[in-house]
Design a protein around this motif. Structure first.
Motif, PDB file in Angstrom:
ATOM      1  N   ALA A  67       0.832  -1.199   0.000  1.00 21.02           N
ATOM      2  CA  ALA A  67       0.000   0.000   0.000  1.00 21.02           C
ATOM      3  C   ALA A  67       0.866   1.247   0.000  1.00 21.02           C
ATOM      4  N   MET A  68       0.337   2.313  -0.613  1.00 25.68           N
ATOM      5  CA  MET A  68       1.020   3.600  -0.651  1.00 25.68           C
ATOM      6  C   MET A  68       0.075   4.704  -0.194  1.00 25.68           C
ATOM      7  N   CYS A  69       0.670   5.846   0.123  1.00 28.60           N
ATOM      8  CA  CYS A  69      -0.060   7.074   0.421  1.00 28.60           C
ATOM      9  C   CYS A  69      -1.088   6.828   1.531  1.00 28.60           C
ATOM     10  N   SER A  70      -2.301   7.320   1.375  1.00 26.06           N
ATOM     11  CA  SER A  70      -3.283   7.228   2.454  1.00 26.06           C
ATOM     12  C   SER A  70      -3.886   5.841   2.608  1.00 26.06           C
ATOM     13  N   ALA A  71      -3.571   4.925   1.708  1.00 31.86           N
ATOM     14  CA  ALA A  71      -4.036   3.543   1.881  1.00 31.86           C
ATOM     15  C   ALA A  71      -3.281   2.842   3.001  1.00 31.86           C
ATOM     16  N   HIS A 205       7.760  -2.343   6.652  1.00 34.04           N
ATOM     17  CA  HIS A 205       7.361  -3.698   6.267  1.00 34.04           C
ATOM     18  C   HIS A 205       7.129  -4.541   7.516  1.00 34.04           C
ATOM     19  N   GLY A 206       6.314  -5.561   7.365  1.00 34.60           N
ATOM     20  CA  GLY A 206       6.101  -6.473   8.475  1.00 34.60           C
ATOM     21  C   GLY A 206       5.342  -7.710   8.049  1.00 34.60           C
ATOM     22  N   PHE A 215       4.269  -0.865   3.518  1.00 34.92           N
ATOM     23  CA  PHE A 215       3.675   0.467   3.398  1.00 34.92           C
ATOM     24  C   PHE A 215       4.755   1.433   2.896  1.00 34.92           C
ATOM     25  N   TYR A 216       4.389   2.249   1.920  1.00 43.36           N
ATOM     26  CA  TYR A 216       5.318   3.181   1.274  1.00 43.36           C
ATOM     27  C   TYR A 216       4.646   4.553   1.275  1.00 43.36           C
ATOM     28  N   GLY A 217       5.205   5.510   2.005  1.00 40.94           N
ATOM     29  CA  GLY A 217       4.607   6.832   2.107  1.00 40.94           C
ATOM     30  C   GLY A 217       4.807   7.661   0.849  1.00 40.94           C
ATOM     31  N   GLY A 218       3.828   8.501   0.535  1.00 39.63           N
ATOM     32  CA  GLY A 218       3.914   9.373  -0.629  1.00 39.63           C
ATOM     33  C   GLY A 218       3.015   8.910  -1.760  1.00 39.63           C
TER      34      GLY A 218
END
Length: 263
Positions: A67-71, A205-206, A215-218
């Motif tokens: 998932a990225m950004c607000s997800a 990551h987990g 999870f990747y921000g942005g």
């Protein structure tokens, strides 16, 4: 399963403050409400919460979520609030559960705990997990980089795959959710990359049950401040993008096979 600019909380992306009178917002809200009713839910937040739980069950059974950004943060918030109404009336027609901010179940989340909800509908932010607001005031594009950590392929196969790149420094970029406040990250979460300037985690990551999540921000690694209405990025102009490479790693990761251990 790959997710991007999603809002699992049922607050329609927290766009109410700026776009509540925009045609696209009104139409999207109506479409979400119709979809929720069609699936048998009285509220969009209930439908989104059920979807979040289904995703958790998928990962728990051995699936992989990227998932990225607000997800990312909205997903964990939805899991923590599965039995709590955190939506104001303009989102779901009734008020929040009294003391909703103190009724979060952090045991249900993937990555975050002990976070503070931002329930003001005029505020374009879900919680203090994200550091976008403070970065807008202090971070300048020329200094905005995040560093990928090194992992041993012998002991940390999955993180090693996920940080593969031709550089250890990746240019930062904004999103509705840009980076994660370290104090809100669970100790079980592996930080794959963090901001050079402010130490915020950008790439984490987990594991969850038998599966994994990242999870990747942005929002877009090659569009520093992507805004509503901006045209899509032409990927052909960025064949060697370090930021896109991290996305590719997550696309390819499920195909990787761990070699059998010698006994």
């Amino acid at each position: 399963l790959h997710l991007h600019h999603e809002d699992f909380t049922g607050q329609y992306g927290k766009f109410y403050g700026s776009y509540r009178d925009a045609a696209w917002y009104i139409n999207q809200k109506a479409a979400f409400e119709a979809a929720a009713r069609e699936m048998g839910y009285a509220k969009v937040s209930q439908q989104k919460g059920a979807v979040a739980q289904s995703i958790a069950a998928y990962v728990n059974a051995g699936g992989f979520l990227f998932a990225m950004c607000s997800a990312t943060d909205s997903y964990d918030i939805a899991l923590a609030a599965i039995n709590t109404d955190i939506c104001e009336p303009m989102f779901d027609g009734d008020g929040m559960t009294p003391g909703a901010a103190y009724a979060m179940d952090y045991s249900a989340t993937f990555a975050f705990d002990n976070f503070e909800l931002f329930t003001n509908p005029m505020r374009y932010e879900y919680s203090n997990i994200d550091v976008t607001e403070q970065r807008v005031r202090s971070m300048k594009e020329p200094q905005d980089f995040f560093e990928l950590f090194d992992f041993s392929a012998k002991y940390d196969v999955v993180p090693t795959i996920l940080v593969q790149n031709h550089t250890d420094l990746v240019r930062g970029f904004y999103g509705q959710t840009t980076a994660y406040r370290p104090a809100t990250i669970k100790s079980s979460t592996t930080i794959l990359g963090k901001s050079v300037v402010d130490g915020a985690a950008r790439y984490i990551h987990g594991s969850y049950g038998e599966g994994y999540w990242t999870f990747y921000g942005g929002h877009d690694p090659e569009d520093y401040q992507h805004r509503v209405g901006d045209p899509p990025t032409d990927l052909n102009n960025h064949p060697n993008s370090p930021g896109y490479r991290l996305i590719l790693n997550n696309i390819l990761f499920p195909a990787a096979k761990k070699p059998p251990q010698k006994t």
